[in-house]
Design a protein around this motif. Structure first.
Motif, mmCIF file in Angstrom:
data_model
loop_
_atom_site.group_PDB
_atom_site.id
_atom_site.type_symbol
_atom_site.label_atom_id
_atom_site.label_comp_id
_atom_site.label_asym_id
_atom_site.label_seq_id
_atom_site.Cartn_x
_atom_site.Cartn_y
_atom_site.Cartn_z
ATOM 1 N N ASP A 282 52.130 19.308 -19.690
ATOM 2 C CA ASP A 282 52.145 17.962 -20.284
ATOM 3 C C ASP A 282 52.746 17.976 -21.683
ATOM 4 O OD1 ASP A 282 51.069 16.846 -18.115
ATOM 5 O OD2 ASP A 282 49.035 16.575 -18.949
ATOM 6 N N GLU A 283 52.308 18.961 -22.470
ATOM 7 C CA GLU A 283 52.812 19.040 -23.853
ATOM 8 C C GLU A 283 54.321 19.261 -23.870
ATOM 9 O OE1 GLU A 283 48.855 21.058 -25.946
ATOM 10 O OE2 GLU A 283 50.502 22.327 -25.285
ATOM 11 N N GLU A 285 56.494 18.508 -21.612
ATOM 12 C CA GLU A 285 57.215 17.314 -21.159
ATOM 13 C C GLU A 285 57.264 16.248 -22.256
ATOM 14 O OE1 GLU A 285 56.487 14.895 -17.303
ATOM 15 O OE2 GLU A 285 56.428 17.030 -16.808
ATOM 16 N N ARG A 286 56.107 16.046 -22.883
ATOM 17 C CA ARG A 286 56.066 15.054 -23.966
ATOM 18 C C ARG A 286 56.977 15.489 -25.123
ATOM 19 N NH1 ARG A 286 50.836 14.916 -24.537
ATOM 20 N NH2 ARG A 286 50.775 16.095 -26.484
ATOM 21 N N GLY A 287 56.911 16.782 -25.458
ATOM 22 C CA GLY A 287 57.752 17.316 -26.544
ATOM 23 C C GLY A 287 59.215 17.160 -26.204
ATOM 24 N N ARG A 288 59.583 17.461 -24.957
ATOM 25 C CA ARG A 288 60.980 17.332 -24.543
ATOM 26 C C ARG A 288 61.449 15.883 -24.708
ATOM 27 N NH1 ARG A 288 62.193 17.249 -19.139
ATOM 28 N NH2 ARG A 288 60.633 15.590 -19.196
ATOM 29 N N ASP A 289 60.583 14.920 -24.280
ATOM 30 C CA ASP A 289 60.969 13.502 -24.396
ATOM 31 C C ASP A 289 61.145 13.107 -25.859
ATOM 32 O OD1 ASP A 289 60.890 13.410 -21.696
ATOM 33 O OD2 ASP A 289 58.962 12.352 -21.547
ATOM 34 N N GLU A 290 60.243 13.635 -26.691
ATOM 35 C CA GLU A 290 60.357 13.306 -28.126
ATOM 36 C C GLU A 290 61.618 13.926 -28.726
ATOM 37 O OE1 GLU A 290 55.536 12.838 -28.880
ATOM 38 O OE2 GLU A 290 56.615 14.453 -29.887
#
Ligand SMILES: Cc1cc2nc3c(=O)[nH]c(=O)nc-3n(C[C@H](O)[C@H](O)[C@H](O)COP(=O)(O)OP(=O)(O)OC[C@H]3O[C@@H](n4cnc5c(N)ncnc54)[C@H](O)[C@@H]3O)c2cc1C
Length: 454
Positions: A282-283, A285-290
């Protein structure tokens, strides 16, 4: 007489005239001349290393420690008459491994990628990842304090060392620290030996800290029309509050050199940033999107592979960049200056200008988040005039790094090739401190003479 004495310690089959491959390192394009009267000795244990050093020290013989020979500064090349080259490649044992306690002690001759692999197979992570990891030895990494793409988030080799075993003058095997994670009792001697490039002693084993492996790591590649837009994106990423696990860059010429082998479709031409977010799935994926969001402004192309095999191929491609650049003209002089990150764009552009002033094709790539450039001048092998001009260009490059508030070496060390540069970067009093330390630990000046110190 030297061979007889060394054979009595390690066995005659481990005392030889070094083959050409053991008389050079990755700085071969710089035409470092090794002495052909050196003797290669391959001890089989730390105790044998101590006895070899004891004999050399008693007999005034220069000692050149050697790891995987992937260094870029001529550090492992014997340049003094009748040296003994001490190869650590037979010291390969894992002395202790406690996966549940996140710690390992390995001998200096273990290949870097084997340390990382062993950690990974046990759910752990050893982050330092020099591009040479399949050939360099962990002792060589300690001696050069090696970094790599993930040093931005996780730090260089020294950040993972809790203790060292080393042979120091006049042939003593000492243990400096150990597996304890905190220890402020003494002077930080492991740190002193780390990055000392074989000039203070020979590292025979190292205690490393490990961490649980991140569950996922997701990269982003972003292409920009020019250096200025790419550098603005780096600052944007850093200001966004995300902690990327890597921030790498390739300038336009390097992208051109490696373009054909990019494994994930049409990369797009221009200045390239490679970013990565890691953590739990999850982290990451969220980091990649950011990261995608932070890097978007000014980008002409964005790639974000998610399939694990694509991610692996992505980093394999990055590891092959140095070879793709070499392939352009058959050779290169590649430096490793580092500057404060807000001066990176200037340093990238000045690298090209310095090359042009000397009639050389120049390019750079490197660890953008750390402000660390592999500024490179392309060479045709055997062209002596070009090599001389590349040497002059490198001098200008070092002066530029110092002027911008940086360093002549962010990764490879000083070795033989950058010898003297320390005096440009450090004050006379600070250089004198280096000399005092050398004198205290190596009073006869036999550990890797002519390297590192001016
Ligand atoms: C393709 C490629 C990619 C690279 N990428 C990176 C990178 O990303 N980051 C980076 O930091 N470097 C990089 N390097 C440079 C190099 O790989 C590192 O400096 C590495 O740490 C050298 O390790 P080695 O075992 O090959 O040491 P060597 O080249 O054998 O020796 C390097 C120096 O350390 C000394 N030494 C070696 N072993 C010992 C020991 N046990 N005790 C005391 N002194 C010792 C030698 O005398 C010499 O001065 C790269 C090199 C290549 C060829």
């Amino acid at each position: 007489m030297m061979r007889d004495a060394l054979s009595a310690i390690v066995g005659s089959e481990h005392v030889t005239t070094p083959p050409p491959s053991q008389l050079e390192d990755a700085s071969i394009a710089s035409a470092v001349r090794a002495r052909d009267d050196a003797v290669l000795v391959r001890p089989g244990s730390a105790d044998e290393v101590a006895r070899v050093v004891g004999w050399a020290y008693a007999n005034g013989v220069p000692i050149v420690p050697r790891g995987g020979g992937t260094g870029y500064s001529g550090g492992a090349v014997p340049t003094e008459p009748e040296s003994v080259v001490v190869s650590l490649d037979r010291l390969k044992a894992v002395r202790q491994f406690d996966p549940l306690l996140w710690r390992i002690e390995v001998e200096a001759g273990m290949v870097t990628s084997d340390v990382a692999r062993l950690a990974r197979e046990n759910g752990l992570f050893y982050p330092p990842d020099p591009g040479s990891a399949e050939s360099s030895l962990i002792g060589g990494n300690v001696a050069t304090n090696a970094g790599g793409p993930h040093a931005f988030k996780y730090g260089v080799t020294g950040a993972w060392i809790t203790g060292l075993e080393a042979v120091v003058a006049p042939g003593e095997l000492v243990r400096l620290g150990g597996s304890t994670r905190k220890d402020v009792a003494a002077y930080d001697l492991p740190a002193l030996l780390t990055g000392s490039e074989g000039t203070l002693g020979i590292v025979t084993s190292v205690w490393l800290r490990l961490i649980p492996a991140p569950e996922a790591a997701l990269p982003v590649a972003a292409v920009y029309p020019d250096v200025a837009t790419g550098a603005a994106a780096i600052e944007q990423v850093m200001a966004s509050g995300i902690v990327p696990s890597a921030i790498e860059y390739l300038d336009e010429r390097v992208v051109d050199a490696a373009y054909g082998s990019f494994p994930l479709g049409d990369l797009g031409r221009g200045f390239l940033l490679l970013l990565e977010a890691d953590g739990t799935a999850d982290e990451a994926e969220r980091g990649r999107d950011e990261l995608l969001e932070a890097a978007r402004e000014g980008a002409t192309a964005l790639h974000a592979p998610t399939d694990p095999s694509d991610v692996r191929r992505f980093w394999e491609w990055r590891a092959g960049v140095s070879h793709a650049v070499t392939a352009q003209e058959g050779g290169k002089l590649s430096e490793d200056v580092a500057v404060p990150v807000d001066r990176l764009a200037e340093a990238i552009e000045e690298t090209i200008e310095i090359g042009s002033r000397h009639g050389l094709t120049a390019c750079s790539w490197g660890h953008a988040g750390d402000g660390n450039l592999h500024s490179t001048f392309l060479l045709t092998p055997g062209d002596e005039d070009q090599l001389r001009r590349a040497g002059d260009a490198a001098e200008e490059l070092f002066a530029m790094a110092i002027r911008l508030g940086g360093t002549v070496s962010g990764e490879h060390g000083v070795g033989l090739l950058k010898n003297g540069q320390l005096s440009q970067q450090w004050s006379p009093a600070a250089v004198e401190l280096h000399r005092s330390i050398k004198q205290a630990l190596d009073p006869k000046g036999l550990f890797n003479p002519g390297k590192k110190l001016p």
